[in-house]
Design a protein around this motif. Structure first.
Motif, short mmCIF file in Angstrom:
data_model
loop_
_atom_site.label_atom_id
_atom_site.label_comp_id
_atom_site.label_asym_id
_atom_site.label_seq_id
_atom_site.Cartn_x
_atom_site.Cartn_y
_atom_site.Cartn_z
N GLN A 79 46.76 47.63 41.33
CA GLN A 79 46.46 48.81 40.51
C GLN A 79 46.98 48.63 39.09
OE1 GLN A 79 44.89 51.72 40.78
NE2 GLN A 79 45.67 52.62 38.88
N LYS A 80 48.19 48.15 38.94
CA LYS A 80 48.83 48.01 37.63
C LYS A 80 48.30 46.81 36.86
CE LYS A 80 53.32 47.21 35.44
NZ LYS A 80 54.79 47.00 35.68
N ASN A 81 48.15 45.68 37.54
CA ASN A 81 47.87 44.42 36.86
C ASN A 81 46.42 43.96 36.93
OD1 ASN A 81 50.73 43.46 36.04
ND2 ASN A 81 50.96 44.01 38.20
N GLY A 82 45.65 44.51 37.86
CA GLY A 82 44.24 44.14 37.95
C GLY A 82 43.96 42.87 38.71
N TYR A 83 44.99 42.32 39.36
CA TYR A 83 44.77 41.12 40.17
C TYR A 83 45.81 41.06 41.28
CZ TYR A 83 48.79 38.57 38.20
OH TYR A 83 50.05 38.17 37.85
N LEU A 84 45.52 40.22 42.28
CA LEU A 84 46.44 40.01 43.38
C LEU A 84 46.27 38.58 43.87
CD1 LEU A 84 48.51 41.29 45.35
CD2 LEU A 84 46.58 41.85 46.85
N PHE A 85 47.36 37.83 43.91
CA PHE A 85 47.35 36.44 44.37
C PHE A 85 47.96 36.37 45.76
CE2 PHE A 85 49.01 32.08 44.63
CZ PHE A 85 47.86 31.37 44.30
N LEU A 86 47.20 35.82 46.72
CA LEU A 86 47.66 35.71 48.09
C LEU A 86 47.72 34.23 48.46
CD1 LEU A 86 45.54 38.59 49.69
CD2 LEU A 86 47.93 38.68 48.92
N GLU A 87 48.94 33.73 48.59
CA GLU A 87 49.13 32.30 48.81
C GLU A 87 48.79 31.89 50.23
OE1 GLU A 87 53.03 29.47 48.44
OE2 GLU A 87 52.47 30.62 46.64
N ARG A 88 48.10 30.73 50.35
CA ARG A 88 47.72 30.14 51.64
C ARG A 88 47.04 31.18 52.55
NH1 ARG A 88 52.63 27.24 50.55
NH2 ARG A 88 52.24 24.99 50.56
N PHE A 89 46.06 31.86 52.00
CA PHE A 89 45.34 32.87 52.77
C PHE A 89 44.56 32.23 53.91
CE2 PHE A 89 41.77 35.73 53.60
CZ PHE A 89 42.40 36.96 53.70
#
Length: 302
Positions: free
Chosen positions: A54-64
């Motif tokens: 919500q705040k940053n506009g992205y989400l990084f999910l490692e080794r999904f």
């Protein structure tokens, strides 16, 4: 935490994000939510992850994706690139000034492996949570950025192009980038301006007809002016989410992003799946021009 109220004005035919019509950029505040669902204990991501998106506009999910899944995607991507070297098709985009394959579009339609990937249950659960509805693939592609010769993708907001050239009404879409190789800070990874999804930056200059034929190789229209970019970077800074192969990066349709050329020996190839809410289907382009082809922007069967 998140603004889950839909815009009051839901007239999807009205152009609330005009672009490429003024001589000077006129920034506009975002009129749509970033997250369309409230977090609950049943959500597929944590409350902290949803708040971060919500705040940053992205989400990084490692080794999904696990190693077995990843090997299958890597193999398919290599075979597809090799086969495309000798093919001439609209879906195959080559580097500017050369014949090396830059991107291959519509992979979720042509390749069963990537069609299944686009409907991956764990991935789709997160997508539909963030968009607050069922979603469909607006666009899919593989971007190849080989070592030493991989070219840049200039700064842009995807939504600006999808709105003007495809007729996407509102900001209710996101991209999923799946790393096929390790992403380092030095091999041309995606850079984002965290928080910039809250501002719509109109671009200058009217779009030429059939602009997509050149823009997919090197974009000249639908990119922000230098003054706007400078101010955005001063205001928001630059994040570079990187990690091992199999990681995914989810990012809002309006976040400003781009990537540098890759002059290292380490290749960087990524699968891109663009998800749009079924409640936000594309209509006629707001530019008044003919829609881009189906392999770039899905219109049929949605």
């Amino acid at each position: 935490m998140s603004d889950t109220n839909l815009p009051v004005d839901l007239d999807l035919t009205k152009d609330v994000y005009p672009s490429r019509i003024h001589a000077e950029p006129q920034w506009l505040p975002r009129q749509d939510p970033v997250v369309y669902s409230e977090w609950s204990s049943n959500s597929p991501i944590s409350k902290e992850q949803m708040e971060f998106y919500q705040k940053n506009g992205y989400l990084f999910l490692e080794r999904f994706f696990d190693e077995g899944e990843l090997r299958g995607y890597q193999k398919e991507a290599r075979q597809l690139k090799e086969a495309s070297k000798k093919q001439q098709a609209d879906e195959i985009i080559r580097e500017p000034g050369g014949d090396e394959v830059r991107s291959i579009f519509a992979i979720h339609q042509s390749q069963p492996v990537f069609r299944d990937l686009s409907q991956h249950p764990r991935l789709l659960a997160i997508i539909e949570c963030l968009l607050g509805s069922s979603a469909y693939i607006h666009q899919s592609r593989i971007n190849y950025k080989p070592g030493f010769t991989g070219k840049e993708f200039y700064w842009h907001s995807d939504f600006e192009t999808w709105h003007v050239e495809d007729g996407m009404p509102r900001m209710r879409a996101l991209s999923c980038s799946i790393a096929l190789e390790d992403n380092y800070s030095f091999n041309g990874p995606l850079m984002v301006l965290p928080g910039s999804q809250q501002i719509f930056v109109p671009c200058i200059g009217q779009t030429p007809d059939h602009h997509y034929k050149e823009s997919l190789r090197k974009q000249q229209y639908g990119v922000p002016d230098h003054e706007s970019l400078t101010e955005l970077v001063k205001r928001f800074g630059i994040d570079t989410p990187v990690g091992p192969a199999g990681s995914i990066l989810l990012f809002d349709c309006n976040i400003m992003h781009g990537s540098n050329s890759n002059i290292t020996p380490y290749p960087r190839s990524n699968i891109f799946m663009v998800y749009n809410s079924v409640e936000n289907k594309v209509a006629q382009p707001y530019s008044g021009q003919s829609p881009r082809p189906e392999y770039i922007a899905t219109r049929q069967g949605i």
